[in-house]
Design an enzyme around this catalytic site. Sequence first.
Site, PDB file in Angstrom:
ATOM      1  N   LYS A 174       0.828  -1.204   0.000  1.00 27.38           N
ATOM      2  CA  LYS A 174       0.000   0.000   0.000  1.00 27.38           C
ATOM      3  C   LYS A 174       0.867   1.262   0.000  1.00 27.38           C
ATOM      4  O   LYS A 174       1.972   1.271   0.531  1.00 27.38           O
ATOM      5  CB  LYS A 174      -0.916  -0.016   1.227  1.00 27.38           C
ATOM      6  CG  LYS A 174      -1.947  -1.147   1.160  1.00 27.38           C
ATOM      7  CD  LYS A 174      -2.737  -1.303   2.431  1.00 27.38           C
ATOM      8  CE  LYS A 174      -1.911  -1.897   3.535  1.00 27.38           C
ATOM      9  NZ  LYS A 174      -2.701  -2.297   4.714  1.00 27.38           N
ATOM     10  N   THR A 207      -7.801   8.664   9.367  1.00 32.92           N
ATOM     11  CA  THR A 207      -7.419   7.477   8.581  1.00 32.92           C
ATOM     12  C   THR A 207      -7.305   6.234   9.459  1.00 32.92           C
ATOM     13  O   THR A 207      -6.686   5.249   9.062  1.00 32.92           O
ATOM     14  CB  THR A 207      -6.070   7.714   7.874  1.00 32.92           C
ATOM     15  OG1 THR A 207      -5.103   8.077   8.877  1.00 32.92           O
ATOM     16  CG2 THR A 207      -6.170   8.806   6.826  1.00 32.92           C
ATOM     17  N   GLY A 209      -7.881   2.815  10.784  1.00 30.15           N
ATOM     18  CA  GLY A 209      -8.541   1.610  10.272  1.00 30.15           C
ATOM     19  C   GLY A 209      -8.552   1.491   8.753  1.00 30.15           C
ATOM     20  O   GLY A 209      -9.242   0.641   8.204  1.00 30.15           O
ATOM     21  N   THR A 210      -7.762   2.313   8.078  1.00 30.35           N
ATOM     22  CA  THR A 210      -7.757   2.231   6.601  1.00 30.35           C
ATOM     23  C   THR A 210      -7.276   0.863   6.117  1.00 30.35           C
ATOM     24  O   THR A 210      -7.857   0.290   5.199  1.00 30.35           O
ATOM     25  CB  THR A 210      -6.859   3.314   5.969  1.00 30.35           C
ATOM     26  OG1 THR A 210      -5.652   3.384   6.706  1.00 30.35           O
ATOM     27  CG2 THR A 210      -7.523   4.671   5.968  1.00 30.35           C
ATOM     28  N   GLY A 211      -6.209   0.362   6.746  1.00 31.40           N
ATOM     29  CA  GLY A 211      -5.654  -0.925   6.304  1.00 31.40           C
ATOM     30  C   GLY A 211      -6.640  -2.058   6.514  1.00 31.40           C
ATOM     31  O   GLY A 211      -6.815  -2.924   5.644  1.00 31.40           O
ATOM     32  N   CYS A 212      -7.293  -2.049   7.677  1.00 29.56           N
ATOM     33  CA  CYS A 212      -8.287  -3.089   7.985  1.00 29.56           C
ATOM     34  C   CYS A 212      -9.420  -3.036   6.974  1.00 29.56           C
ATOM     35  O   CYS A 212      -9.859  -4.068   6.440  1.00 29.56           O
ATOM     36  CB  CYS A 212      -8.884  -2.877   9.373  1.00 29.56           C
ATOM     37  SG  CYS A 212      -7.677  -2.762  10.687  1.00 29.56           S
TER      38      CYS A 212
HETATM   39  O1  PXL Z   1      -5.124  -0.715  11.870  1.00 25.74           O
HETATM   40  C1  PXL Z   1      -4.490  -1.744  12.522  1.00 25.74           C
HETATM   41  C2  PXL Z   1      -5.309  -2.293  13.637  1.00 25.74           C
HETATM   42  C3  PXL Z   1      -5.799  -3.563  13.544  1.00 25.74           C
HETATM   43  N1  PXL Z   1      -6.528  -4.129  14.515  1.00 25.74           N
HETATM   44  C4  PXL Z   1      -6.818  -3.468  15.627  1.00 25.74           C
HETATM   45  C5  PXL Z   1      -6.364  -2.179  15.789  1.00 25.74           C
HETATM   46  C6  PXL Z   1      -5.578  -1.556  14.782  1.00 25.74           C
HETATM   47  C7  PXL Z   1      -5.090  -0.199  14.936  1.00 25.74           C
HETATM   48  O2  PXL Z   1      -5.243   0.475  15.908  1.00 25.74           O
HETATM   49  O3  PXL Z   1      -6.664  -1.526  16.907  1.00 25.74           O
HETATM   50  C8  PXL Z   1      -7.620  -4.122  16.682  1.00 25.74           C
END
Ligand code: PXL
Length: 269
Positions: A174, A207, A209-212
């Site tokens: 990414k 931003t 949680g963008t990756g999730c």
């Molecule tokens: O964005 C990565 C991530 C994944 N999972 C959990 C998170 C985070 C970022 O804070 O809290 C549970």
Amino acid sequence: MTKKALTIAGSDSGGGAGIQADLKTFQELGVYGMSALTAVTAQNTLGVHGVYPLSAEAVTSQLEAVGEDLSPDAVKTGMLFSADIIKSTAESIRKFGWTNVVIDPVMIAKGGSTLLQKEAIKAMVKDLLPLASIVTPNLPEAEALTGKEIRSEADKKEACFAIVGMGAASCLIKGGHDGDEEQSSDLFYDGESFTRLTGKRINTKHTHGTGCTFSAALAAELAKGVSLQAAADTAKQFIQAAIEETLEIGAGHGPTNHWAYQQRNRAND
Ligand code: PXL
């Protein structure tokens, strides 16, 4: 037939990342969402207050329950925290023969909290990456997986080769962290050739949680049976809309807008 996706990830009490982001994304993309929790995080938009991992046994037990009854059409992993949880996850994926596996190699939260123990990186490379249909690291995660600094476009391509060399079927690095101020460009390597997914960079602090969200959108699309390239294209549009249509929730780094992609689609109908 209803398509089903499973997220194996941590809980974000603030609702912007982790399983909350994943389940919201699955729902928006019309896929039935299931979850196996790996850890509970206490956090809001200002930061992580605590991280409480579950035992590997608790993770296995959830995966057994899902696997014996619900056979997911796609699986994504997020925060896995420990080598033991990684091993349990890999074992269940193998045992049930799950396909369309999206590995988001989550390592560190924005504020620096550890979401994957350093010594667990080896287990991720050895046990989990060979099961991946696609791995979706950001730049620091790609560096940690390969053990090499990434400074140039050529380095990014080398990292993709290395990650596919570890047994993953494909790799998408990414562009969010790459310092380009005009656009955010992701590099996708399907094991044969490279393509780019490009979006305008949005100047925003919201931003979280963008990756999730991106990897959950990928998993949801794969659950529908589309190609990796088509799934990646839709996931890019989903996250672009989610970042652009900011919600302004919380005083810190707020969540992305999981409604935005479908709201745009409806407006364009
Ligand atoms: O964005 C990565 C991530 C994944 N999972 C959990 C998170 C985070 C970022 O804070 O809290 C549970």
